[in-house]
Write a protein that holds these residues in place. Structure first.
Motif, PDB file in Angstrom:
ATOM      1  N   SER A   1       0.797  -1.210  -0.153  1.00 49.62           N
ATOM      2  CA  SER A   1      -0.156  -0.040  -0.048  1.00 49.62           C
ATOM      3  C   SER A   1       0.933   1.014  -0.028  1.00 49.62           C
ATOM      4  O   SER A   1       0.757   2.369  -0.733  1.00 49.62           O
TER       5      SER A   1
ATOM      6  N   ARG B   1       2.585   1.654  -3.474  1.00 51.07           N
ATOM      7  CA  ARG B   1       1.502   2.172  -4.332  1.00 51.07           C
ATOM      8  C   ARG B   1       1.164   3.625  -4.292  1.00 51.07           C
ATOM      9  O   ARG B   1       1.381   4.223  -5.415  1.00 51.07           O
ATOM     10  N   ASN B   2       1.150   4.161  -2.994  1.00 52.65           N
ATOM     11  CA  ASN B   2       0.840   5.513  -2.979  1.00 52.65           C
ATOM     12  C   ASN B   2       2.111   6.366  -3.279  1.00 52.65           C
ATOM     13  O   ASN B   2       2.096   7.318  -4.078  1.00 52.65           O
TER      14      ASN B   2
ATOM     15  N   ILE C   1       1.945   6.258  -7.156  1.00 52.31           N
ATOM     16  CA  ILE C   1       1.001   7.278  -7.792  1.00 52.31           C
ATOM     17  C   ILE C   1       1.333   8.666  -7.573  1.00 52.31           C
ATOM     18  O   ILE C   1       1.361   9.570  -8.526  1.00 52.31           O
ATOM     19  N   ASP C   2       2.184   8.975  -6.399  1.00 52.25           N
ATOM     20  CA  ASP C   2       2.702  10.402  -6.077  1.00 52.25           C
ATOM     21  C   ASP C   2       3.716  10.704  -7.264  1.00 52.25           C
ATOM     22  O   ASP C   2       3.816  11.774  -7.874  1.00 52.25           O
TER      23      ASP C   2
END
Length: 176
Positions: free
Chosen positions: A61, A64-65, A68-69
């Motif tokens: 998680s 993944r963040n 995305i950033d």
């Protein structure tokens, strides 16, 4: 167990999983810095880790963040087809075999790349990295029913994109 020891243990157990996830998610092999960044964040926020979840899903998680950033910062579009060419270079194959396999992979990654984000996330986690629905729900912070439904819909969407007979084995494997 001390904070540092736990981080070392998690790194040993899960850094390859995070690395592979980021390769599929971003479509590039240059993800080492993001793996490091993920573990730096883990170190910073380990006190917030609620031991109800599996550490692996928590780490994915976070990765993944970070991905995305990274995509937002660089404003890149996914380029899985072009960037993954180098990952699959295998010298032992005959040129004819390589061309056929390369074309098939290009078509697959193009189809995955064309999926909407939620479908792509679920296909990568469930279909490629083989996470369970429970692990996927923890990573995406979704209910298990939503994971299953989205996965089903994403497979149906891939079926439409990959209608040729050469994909029937792959689609059958995803449906299991």
């Amino acid at each position: 167990m001390k904070k540092e020891e736990r981080i070392i243990q998690w790194f040993t157990l899960y850094h390859n999983d995070i690395y592979n996830f980021l390769i599929y998610y971003l479509g590039t092999k240059d993800v080492e810095d993001m793996v490091q960044e993920a573990f730096i964040k883990v170190f910073q926020y380990i006190d917030q880790f609620e031991q109800r979840a599996d550490p692996k899903t928590w780490l994915i998680s976070i990765a993944r963040n970070i991905a995305i950033d990274h995509m937002r910062k660089t404003k890149r579009q996914f380029a899985l087809v072009d960037q993954l060419k180098s990952i699959f270079s295998e010298k032992s194959k005959l040129p004819h075999d390589w061309v056929l396999e390369d074309e098939r992979k290009k078509e697959l990654y193009k189809a995955i790349n064309e999926l909407k984000t939620s479908y792509r996330d679920v296909v990568i986690l469930r279909g490629i990295l083989d996470f369970t629905p429970e692990e996927t729900s923890q990573i995406l912070k979704w209910k298990i029913d939503k994971v299953n439904l989205t996965y089903y819909r994403s497979v149906q969407s891939l079926k439409k994109k990959l209608t040729s007979e050469k994909w029937s084995d792959y689609i059958d494997a995803i449906n299991r």
